[in-house]
Design an enzyme around this catalytic site. Sequence first.
Site, PDB file in Angstrom:
ATOM      1  N   SER A 148       0.855  -1.169   0.000  1.00 43.48           N
ATOM      2  CA  SER A 148       0.000   0.000   0.000  1.00 43.48           C
ATOM      3  C   SER A 148       0.899   1.229   0.000  1.00 43.48           C
ATOM      4  CB  SER A 148      -0.911  -0.002   1.235  1.00 43.48           C
ATOM      5  OG  SER A 148      -1.601  -1.232   1.348  1.00 43.48           O
ATOM      6  N   HIS A 194       1.349  15.746  -1.538  1.00 44.33           N
ATOM      7  CA  HIS A 194       1.917  16.747  -2.440  1.00 44.33           C
ATOM      8  C   HIS A 194       1.334  18.103  -2.042  1.00 44.33           C
ATOM      9  CE1 HIS A 194       3.316  13.463  -4.997  1.00 44.33           C
ATOM     10  NE2 HIS A 194       2.094  12.970  -4.947  1.00 44.33           N
ATOM     11  N   CYS A 219      -4.363  -2.040   0.919  1.00 42.47           N
ATOM     12  CA  CYS A 219      -4.940  -3.338   0.574  1.00 42.47           C
ATOM     13  C   CYS A 219      -5.014  -4.178   1.840  1.00 42.47           C
ATOM     14  CB  CYS A 219      -4.093  -4.055  -0.472  1.00 42.47           C
ATOM     15  SG  CYS A 219      -4.032  -3.227  -2.066  1.00 42.47           S
TER      16      CYS A 219
END
Length: 271
Positions: free
Chosen positions: A118, A123, A146
């Site tokens: 995962s 950002h 996941c």
Amino acid sequence: MDMTPEQRVTLHGFNNLTKSLSFNMYDVCYTKTREEREAYFEYIDEQYNADRLTKILSHVAEIIGAHVLNIAKQDYIPQGASVTVLVSEGPVVEVPEESYDESPGPLPDNVVLQLDKSHITVHTYPEFHPDEGISTFRADIDVSTCGEISPLKALNYLIHSFDTDIMTIDYKIRGFTRDIHGHKLFIDHEISSIQNYIPDEAKELFDMIDVNVYQENIFHTKCKLKQFDLDNYLFGYTKDKLSEAEQQEITERINLEMDEIYYGKNMDRSY
């Protein structure tokens, strides 16, 4: 909700569901001059540099019970930063030494992969209006997992980690897993709204809108601060340095900017 052993579903193999949380925060500031704008961006760059963002994402990994595999981070010139964290549900078993031998690799039927990889990313995006004195800072955080890891448990911490005027939060579950009888499961937990994962003290501060598509397991929540204090949107000085007319004009500009972000459309700028 705690489940009894009788209520739990036994899966056939690995839980293949992918759960993705996107958390977008916006900070709005009035910067009348170029010097004020540059000072604001310098402050933002210091507050949310790659090192601090790395600490935030590392705490997110800890909260959701993930094991950090790798971290990549970067500060950008002139502004902005990015951090990517690769995580898994648990420590990775060491790769057998024979995997490094100079020999042909195994055939597809013999390949064993760890499927619970995962990632967590952030950002940042500072920007400004070309002629109206408005500067904004946006941080986008994505937590994609996941297996049984749930990114929603990190939402409370993320809200407290950023000083935000507007938040846009998306949660989506993709794929399916199976029980031992082959029956497909497209979701493995109950959810009616992202708001249920936001603490009450935060709910009191924000107006909120939900747009959910339950049959597709897509959940969307927008949040905007209820209370407006002009002093919180001026950088380097307070509103008592402004005339009443200036205060009113700046207030209208900031509120319009926030409404456009919140509702996702351009509005009439006849102020």
